[in-house]
Each structure stands twice: as C-alpha cells, then as structure tokens.
Design an enzyme around this catalytic site. Sequence first.
Site, PDB file in Angstrom:
ATOM      1  N   LYS A 179       0.791  -1.147   0.139  1.00  0.00           N
ATOM      2  CA  LYS A 179      -0.407  -0.195   0.028  1.00  0.00           C
ATOM      3  C   LYS A 179       0.745   0.983   0.063  1.00  0.00           C
ATOM      4  O   LYS A 179       1.965   1.273   0.333  1.00  0.00           O
ATOM      5  CB  LYS A 179      -0.875  -0.238   1.615  1.00  0.00           C
ATOM      6  CG  LYS A 179      -0.434   0.623   2.644  1.00  0.00           C
ATOM      7  CD  LYS A 179      -1.228   0.762   3.450  1.00  0.00           C
ATOM      8  CE  LYS A 179      -1.561   2.415   4.091  1.00  0.00           C
ATOM      9  NZ  LYS A 179       0.045   2.695   4.249  1.00  0.00           N
ATOM     10  N   HIS A 199      -0.826  -4.767   5.976  1.00  0.00           N
ATOM     11  CA  HIS A 199      -0.220  -5.176   7.231  1.00  0.00           C
ATOM     12  C   HIS A 199      -1.149  -6.214   8.296  1.00  0.00           C
ATOM     13  O   HIS A 199      -1.085  -6.412   9.184  1.00  0.00           O
ATOM     14  CB  HIS A 199       1.269  -5.608   8.032  1.00  0.00           C
ATOM     15  CG  HIS A 199       1.631  -3.773   8.680  1.00  0.00           C
ATOM     16  ND1 HIS A 199       1.086  -2.340   7.309  1.00  0.00           N
ATOM     17  CD2 HIS A 199       1.368  -3.704   9.368  1.00  0.00           C
ATOM     18  CE1 HIS A 199       0.752  -1.826   8.486  1.00  0.00           C
ATOM     19  NE2 HIS A 199       1.397  -2.379  10.143  1.00  0.00           N
ATOM     20  N   GLU A 245      -1.416   6.570  17.332  1.00  0.00           N
ATOM     21  CA  GLU A 245       0.057   6.125  18.085  1.00  0.00           C
ATOM     22  C   GLU A 245       0.973   7.457  18.200  1.00  0.00           C
ATOM     23  O   GLU A 245      -0.014   8.852  18.249  1.00  0.00           O
ATOM     24  CB  GLU A 245       0.364   6.589  16.101  1.00  0.00           C
ATOM     25  CG  GLU A 245      -0.535   5.517  15.751  1.00  0.00           C
ATOM     26  CD  GLU A 245       0.869   5.247  13.763  1.00  0.00           C
ATOM     27  OE1 GLU A 245       1.629   5.107  13.593  1.00  0.00           O
ATOM     28  OE2 GLU A 245      -0.194   5.661  12.737  1.00  0.00           O
ATOM     29  N   ASP A 260      -4.157   7.354   4.518  1.00  0.00           N
ATOM     30  CA  ASP A 260      -2.487   6.336   4.920  1.00  0.00           C
ATOM     31  C   ASP A 260      -3.236   4.548   6.067  1.00  0.00           C
ATOM     32  O   ASP A 260      -2.241   3.908   5.804  1.00  0.00           O
ATOM     33  CB  ASP A 260      -2.130   7.633   5.774  1.00  0.00           C
ATOM     34  CG  ASP A 260      -0.606   6.573   6.226  1.00  0.00           C
ATOM     35  OD1 ASP A 260      -0.082   6.104   5.590  1.00  0.00           O
ATOM     36  OD2 ASP A 260      -0.355   6.328   7.684  1.00  0.00           O
ATOM     37  N   HIS A 290      -6.729  -0.164   6.325  1.00  0.00           N
ATOM     38  CA  HIS A 290      -6.519  -0.698   7.354  1.00  0.00           C
ATOM     39  C   HIS A 290      -7.598  -0.539   8.172  1.00  0.00           C
ATOM     40  O   HIS A 290      -7.976  -2.558   8.701  1.00  0.00           O
ATOM     41  CB  HIS A 290      -5.008  -0.227   8.532  1.00  0.00           C
ATOM     42  CG  HIS A 290      -4.049  -0.349   7.966  1.00  0.00           C
ATOM     43  ND1 HIS A 290      -3.506  -1.318   7.165  1.00  0.00           N
ATOM     44  CD2 HIS A 290      -2.500   0.708   8.208  1.00  0.00           C
ATOM     45  CE1 HIS A 290      -2.035  -0.616   7.065  1.00  0.00           C
ATOM     46  NE2 HIS A 290      -1.517   0.651   7.227  1.00  0.00           N
ATOM     47  N   LYS A 324      -1.553  10.340  14.784  1.00  0.00           N
ATOM     48  CA  LYS A 324      -0.297  10.387  15.048  1.00  0.00           C
ATOM     49  C   LYS A 324      -0.462  11.703  16.051  1.00  0.00           C
ATOM     50  O   LYS A 324      -1.271  12.728  15.929  1.00  0.00           O
ATOM     51  CB  LYS A 324       0.311  10.525  14.024  1.00  0.00           C
ATOM     52  CG  LYS A 324       0.239  10.398  12.700  1.00  0.00           C
ATOM     53  CD  LYS A 324       1.276   9.655  11.938  1.00  0.00           C
ATOM     54  CE  LYS A 324       0.898   8.493  10.807  1.00  0.00           C
ATOM     55  NZ  LYS A 324       1.197   7.191  10.765  1.00  0.00           N
TER      56      LYS A 324
HETATM   57  C1  BG6 Z   1       1.855   2.607   7.613  1.00  0.00           C
HETATM   58  C2  BG6 Z   1       1.227   3.384   7.429  1.00  0.00           C
HETATM   59  O1  BG6 Z   1       1.269   1.221   7.065  1.00  0.00           O
HETATM   60  O2  BG6 Z   1       0.928   1.404   9.386  1.00  0.00           O
HETATM   61  C3  BG6 Z   1       1.933   4.302   8.797  1.00  0.00           C
HETATM   62  O3  BG6 Z   1       1.929   3.824   5.974  1.00  0.00           O
HETATM   63  C4  BG6 Z   1       1.934   3.975  10.462  1.00  0.00           C
HETATM   64  O4  BG6 Z   1       1.658   5.822   8.998  1.00  0.00           O
HETATM   65  C5  BG6 Z   1       1.972   2.532  10.185  1.00  0.00           C
HETATM   66  O5  BG6 Z   1       2.566   4.313  11.430  1.00  0.00           O
HETATM   67  C6  BG6 Z   1       0.717   2.239  11.713  1.00  0.00           C
HETATM   68  O6  BG6 Z   1       1.555   0.092  11.713  1.00  0.00           O
HETATM   69  P1  BG6 Z   1       0.984  -0.119  12.724  1.00  0.00           P
HETATM   70  O7  BG6 Z   1       1.896  -1.941  12.536  1.00  0.00           O
HETATM   71  O8  BG6 Z   1       2.941   0.641  13.481  1.00  0.00           O
HETATM   72  O9  BG6 Z   1       0.333  -0.292  13.881  1.00  0.00           O
END
Ligand code: BG6
Length: 540
Positions: free
Chosen positions: A175, A205, A243, A272, A277, A390
């Site tokens: 992505k 992911h 985050e 994003d 997600h 964030k």
């Molecule tokens: C990514 C985003 O796909 O996922 C990021 O581009 C984000 O901005 C990240 O921080 C978060 O992944 P995880 O696994 O740390 O929650």
Amino acid sequence: MALENPVPGGGARPPQPCVLVIFGGDGHLSWSKLLPAVYNLNVDGVLPSHFAVVCFGLPSTEAGTKAADPDAYLRDRAKDGIQRFSRQPLNPGHWEDFARSLFFVPGSFGDAAAYEKLKARLKTVEAQFGIPGSRVYYLAVPPGLVAASVSHLRDAGLVSGPDEQRAFSRVIVEKPIGRDLKSAREVIQNVAAAFAEGQTYRIDHYLGKETVQNLLVLRFANSIFEPLWNQKYIDHVQITVAEEEGISNFDEDGKMTSSRVGYYEGVGALRDMVQNHMLQVLCIVAMEPPHSLEPDVVRDAKVNVLHCLRPMRPGTIKENVVRAQYIEGYEHGRRVKGYRHEVRQYFEEFVKKPIPPESVHSATETYVALRAFVDNWRWAGVPFYLRTGKRLPKRASEVAIQFKEVPQVLFNANPETPLEPTVLTLRVQPEEGLAMRLVSKLPGPKVRFYPVKMEFNYISAFGRSSPEAYERLILDVMAGDATNFMRADAVETAWKFVVPILEYWERERARDLPEYQCGTWGPIEADRLIERDGRTWRTL
Ligand code: BG6
C-alpha cells in the site's frame, strides 16, 4: 511454556520452495521489517526447505554504492536491521544460515539491463538452492515505480503464467494502492498487465496481525458471540488506532534525523490508515459468516461489508467526519513540534528543496475520526466510530464492541446512575489480548455495582510474543494463500467510500481544519462527533 494440543485451524497450506525477490531490498521497509521478518521465519524453522532471498534495487547508502561486494554489504545491512528490529534476538547460528541465502543485485528499476542481471543471478541462486524457478516478487517501492518494475519483469521473461504451479511467479504490492479511485485502478491495471489476479497479493499488514486474525476465530469458533453480533444487542463499535509517533524524528537539539514528510504530505491519515487498515478491520468485525475458509469466500464476505457502507455525501460529511492536524505540544514533558513546522523543516533543512506552495499551509490531516454505518439487516442503525491519529498520548489500537444497556428496571432502574454497559475489547497492540467488561456486585450486604474485567493476554496465555504481521503474510504468499490480501474489488470499493470525503476536503482546503496539540487525544470536534449521539470515546 508448551501449549498442549493446539487444534489445527484448517486451511493452512505449506509454503513452497521459492526465491523471495525484494524490490527496494536495501530500502527502509526491507531493512526494518521484511528482512527481520524472514529472519524470524528462519529461526522458527517454517521457511520452505529450498529458499533464498535476492534483494534488488539501488543501494540506499553511500557505503552500498561503493561496495565492492554487494552481497557482503547487504548482509551487513540486514544484520543491522535484524539487531535493531527483530522480534527474536540475533542468534549467531541462525544468522550464519540465513546470511548464506541472502544476495544483492544492485540496479535501477527503470533499467532493462538491470533485469537481465537479475535474471542471470536468479538462475545461479536457484541452481545453488535447488529451487524450481518459483519467485515471489515483493515490490517494496514507491507507487510511482510499480508500473515500470512490473513491465520490465514481464519483458525480461521473469513472469510465468498463472497456471504454472512448479515455477510460479507471484507479486506482492505494498500500500498505498493509488491515492484515489482513478489512480488505484491504474496501479491495478499496470500490475494486471503482467500478473493475473490470482498471482497478485496486495498487502495490508493489519490483516497479518495476530489479534486481527483472532477476530475471525473469536467470532466463528465460539458459539456465544454470533447470536449477539448484531443490531439487536450491539449499541456501537469503536475502532481506534492511536499512534504516539509523528511524521518525523528529531535529536535532542531539534535536528531532524528522519522523516516521512516526503510520503505523508498531501496523503494524510484518511488515505494512509482509514482507506486500508481501518476499513479492513471493520470488514472483519462486520462480515457475515463465510461458508468456508477459501480465500475468495472470505474476501467476498468482506467486500460485501464495503458495499454496504453508507456513502458519504457532501451534505453529511461535516457531521460524520472530522479531520485535524497536530500542532506544537508536549509528549512525556518534552516539547514537540507541530506538523507544519515539520513540513517546513523537512523541505528547507532536511532535503534542501524549495517547499511546494501547497505545503506552506499544509492541510494534510494527521487525525481522522468518523462515524460510519453498515446498511444491512445485521447492522442497521449501529454506528461504527473510527479514529486514528499521530502524536496522540500513546500507542494503542483496539476494537471495542459496546453492547446495549440493560432495560431500565431492576439494577438499572435509576436513570441518574445507569449501569455501565458490557464491552468486549480486542487489543490489537500493544499488550495484545482481549477483555470483557461486566458489571458485578461489590461484596457486602448492600447491592452495589462494580465494573470488572475478564482478561486474556497473549503473552501470559501463550508464553511467547506473536509473530509480526509481515512474517505471517510473507509465509502466506509462499503458500499461495490470498485470504489475508486485498482483492482488486476491495481496494476499489474502499476508495469509493473514501473519495467523496477527500473531494469535499479538497474543496474546503485548510478552511475548517481543526488542530490538536501533540500529546492530546485529538480535537474537540472529534469529541463532539460522538457526544452528539450520547456516547463518548473510550479512554485508552
Ligand atoms: C502504515 C502507515 O501502513 O501503518 C503508517 O503508513 C503507520 O503511517 C503504520 O504508522 C502503523 O502500523 P503499526 O503496525 O505500527 O500499527
């Protein structure tokens, strides 16, 4: 702790011998996630019996550009990444074994000659490791390079047909898939010119996270949940991905040490995090029970949820979606810069380029909260509140299913002191687990209530950390299992939901862009969004 008699889940296919070819093999994703993930698979002994990794692309460091022995350089880089990021510590024995199967072909993605070099190297590696010409191409490259990479692969004769079982070719596409519906379709078509849908694995992911996978098991392997999993019993659902990290990192003196502004500026949290997600997680929460675990059966059930999302219209966006951007604030007592400051510093000091005019007063959102409805019989009238941001106070992601209040009789008769409703929480990260909040009687002669929690925590239940999402997903591709990957129609349908919001914001530009201080839980407007419905965001 050894687990006694785990029950096989079915559907698990073994990974097949292959070479994993990582495009952008010396890039950040490969260094910090992919190579550590493959190393962990090696430690766990789950890689195919015949396996090697070939990294392809231009070196990302000066040392790499000057390296006389590219393989040795790449092995050093991989070792460094594993030491920093691996779930399991580097073990000398495993490392030796892993390093032997790691190679580097430096070359530019746009250069046909580089693909000839890659082809020759793949032949040698495959002969050395007894691999029958099967390849998994992992495109860890910016979206703009996908088309060139794929067409060069095809022209160099490096892609086998979709029916080829022994020497298969599969491609993993990272992505973001486009930045709107039109560009997503272009990416999908570009890849389709070389790889059939059955050979294409669009990775998100979040779908590889243990807790997200467990949602499916929780729902369909326990009889108590499914009868309650609908609008009759569920009041609302909250999905949060909070985050602590911002877009850039700084040293003690305020000097920028790394930054994702180059990617993030103009992209924002909706593209994003939400388009992929968060909507994917929502799909698993809301989907109908699939009749089998066949990849397309599960993916059909998920895409049906996306089709049922109530479309956002210009007249309803304001009351259903809030965006915001972080401004200067404090995190753990430390002063942290605002997003626009980061953007300026990134262009002026970090990459030393003139700041683009549209970024001077950037309207890129670093926070989104929204209220969505899944308009079908199961979910009619149940709001799904999604929020992500964030520079929030902490890293915490969860899915919370809040059940309806009990009727206002018996213990809940006094409307002044309503009983706390039952909440089922799935903690995606950190401290993966699940909890059920129930009302209990406080011991004593009087009838007084107290909310109690039933908890299940992965580490204490299973005695070990869960595999990283990338570990699971890479293994799935080697096994040819596409269940946890986004099908083209899912990507497009998710964009169809998100695009009207993007277009509305585009018209509004920076007008109406709320702010929140770093280290707080987002803007007041997000609180109002949920409070209007008589509900509140959960405290994490
Ligand atoms: C990514 C985003 O796909 O996922 C990021 O581009 C984000 O901005 C990240 O921080 C978060 O992944 P995880 O696994 O740390 O929650």
